[in-house]
Design an enzyme around this catalytic site. Structure first.
Site, PDB file in Angstrom:
ATOM      1  N   HIS A 106     -37.031  -4.381 -16.907  1.00 19.89           N
ATOM      2  CA  HIS A 106     -37.883  -5.493 -16.429  1.00 19.89           C
ATOM      3  C   HIS A 106     -39.345  -5.080 -16.238  1.00 19.89           C
ATOM      4  CE1 HIS A 106     -34.198  -7.653 -15.714  1.00 19.89           C
ATOM      5  NE2 HIS A 106     -33.819  -6.887 -14.717  1.00 19.89           N
ATOM      6  N   ASP A 162     -26.685  -4.996 -19.418  1.00 26.61           N
ATOM      7  CA  ASP A 162     -26.951  -5.313 -18.011  1.00 26.61           C
ATOM      8  C   ASP A 162     -26.791  -6.829 -17.846  1.00 26.61           C
ATOM      9  OD1 ASP A 162     -28.687  -3.887 -15.539  1.00 26.61           O
ATOM     10  OD2 ASP A 162     -28.942  -6.065 -15.670  1.00 26.61           O
ATOM     11  N   HIS A 203     -28.553  -8.798 -16.215  1.00 32.94           N
ATOM     12  CA  HIS A 203     -29.864  -9.466 -16.212  1.00 32.94           C
ATOM     13  C   HIS A 203     -30.543  -9.293 -17.572  1.00 32.94           C
ATOM     14  CE1 HIS A 203     -29.003  -8.301 -11.983  1.00 32.94           C
ATOM     15  NE2 HIS A 203     -29.358  -9.565 -11.782  1.00 32.94           N
ATOM     16  N   ASP A 262     -23.993  -4.049 -13.687  1.00 23.99           N
ATOM     17  CA  ASP A 262     -23.933  -5.088 -12.661  1.00 23.99           C
ATOM     18  C   ASP A 262     -23.170  -6.333 -13.105  1.00 23.99           C
ATOM     19  OD1 ASP A 262     -25.994  -5.508 -14.430  1.00 23.99           O
ATOM     20  OD2 ASP A 262     -27.589  -5.544 -12.919  1.00 23.99           O
TER      21      ASP A 262
HETATM   22 ZN   LIG Z   1     -29.325  -5.891 -13.762  1.00 19.43          ZN
END
Ligand SMILES: [Zn+2]
Length: 346
Positions: A126, A163, A165, A250
């Protein structure tokens, strides 16, 4: 072809302390390192991370942003965004997390190891050119890919981001670039709210960004069937020279932030799929870099499954994957959005 597996660890990654109640805490890596000591004593090659050069940091970040991160040195606490905070030694950890990727690429290209897992923090997918966010400071994998392109002249790198996200910074960095094919499965609606089906790349990169928003109910069979089908096609058409995995854990059912339904076994199967893709290209190097994963036990167990599969020396069992309704639906959407680009699906 070597079958050795490398791992990168360093106590300095524990010195990044974003705050007492922050989920991206040193305890994550502590439990992973404990698991390594207990279960992988002599099975893995230790690779030393070096600090990245300024030039390498600039492959993904602006000079002003790099200065800002370095200026946090030795200050107890600096907020970089609403969810990303740094302590006195965070800049070293972040800098060294980029360096781990550089060291891994060199070790892989030099055929010291066939696969390498960079067990670092802070995570990176990110971290935008001029902005920290989502617990990330520098774009670890993005810089590793840029470095592999520049130093070794590669022009087909596959980044797989599992991941939960969306890796908005990886997408951003390579959105107009066909030298990197970025494939991400993630839940949309959580941070950073990007990665919709129709974000497929632009200009030279049109069709080289592949986003799969997954449903919250996602289970092991859904993701393994999806990956097997998508990656098979990508490998056949794109023929990657290097595979990088933004390895966040996650999506595990016990993760406090993720809340989808994967078990650690899914990560074992995904790793086997990645290995098969590497085999298909005569041993394409594989680089894993740790992203999220916030239940310390689930994180260590999932990484154990990945490393155990990577280091497995015998004949691997044939995968028998089950088609699921959810996976079929995602594949249908992919055909719909990517068919027209003719990059990997027709
Ligand atoms: Zn994540």
């Amino acid at each position: 072809m070597t079958r050795k597996v490398g791992v990168i660890r360093d106590e300095r990654y524990l010195e990044h302390k974003p705050g007492l109640v922050h989920p991206e805490a040193p305890g994550r890596l502590r439990s992973v390192y404990r698991m390594l000591d207990k279960e992988f004593e002599n099975r893995l090659v230790q690779i030393e991370p070096k600090l990245a050069t300024l030039e390498q940091l600039q492959m993904a970040h602006t000079p002003t942003y790099i200065d800002l991160i370095m200026s946090t040195a030795e200050r107890d606490f600096t907020p970089l965004s609403s969810d990303t905070f740094v302590s006195a030694k965070s800049y070293v950890a972040a800098w060294l997390a980029v360096g781990a990727g550089i060291s891994a690429v060199d070790a892989l290209m030099g055929e010291e190891v066939r696969a390498c897992f960079s067990l670092v923090r802070p995570p990176g997918h990110h971290a935008l050119a001029d902005r920290a966010g989502g617990f990330c400071i520098f774009n670890n994998i993005g810089i590793a890919a840029k470095y592999a392109i520049e130093k070794y002249g590669l022009d087909r790198i596959l980044i797989i981001d599992w991941d939960i996200h969306h890796g908005n910074a990886l997408q951003d960095l390579f959105y107009r670039d066909s030298k990197v094919l970025y494939f991400s499965s993630h839940y949309m609606g959580w941070y950073p709210n990007t990665g919709d089906w129709d974000e497929t790349g632009e200009a030279d990169g049109a069709g080289y960004t592949v986003n799969v928003p997954v449903p919250k109910e996602l289970e092991d069979d859904d993701i393994t069937y999806l990956y097997q089908n998508v990656l098979n096609r990508i490998v056949r058409r794109y023929k990657p020279q290097f595979i990088m995995v933004a390895a966040g854990f996650d999506a595990h059912e016990r993760d406090p932030l993720g809340r989808t339904h994967l078990t650690e076994k899914a990560y074992r199967t995904l790793t086997q799929i990645v290995l098969q893709m590497s085999d298909a290209g005569n041993g394409v190097p594989i680089f894993f870099s740790l992203e999220g994963g916030y239940d310390n036990r689930a994180l260590a167990e999932s990484i154990r499954e990945v490393l155990d599969m990577l280091a497995f020396d015998g004949r691997r069992d044939r995968l028998s994957l089950r088609s699921t309704k959810r996976a079929e639906e995602m594949l249908r959407k992919l055909r719909q959005t990517h068919g027209k680009h003719c990059v990997w699906i027709y």
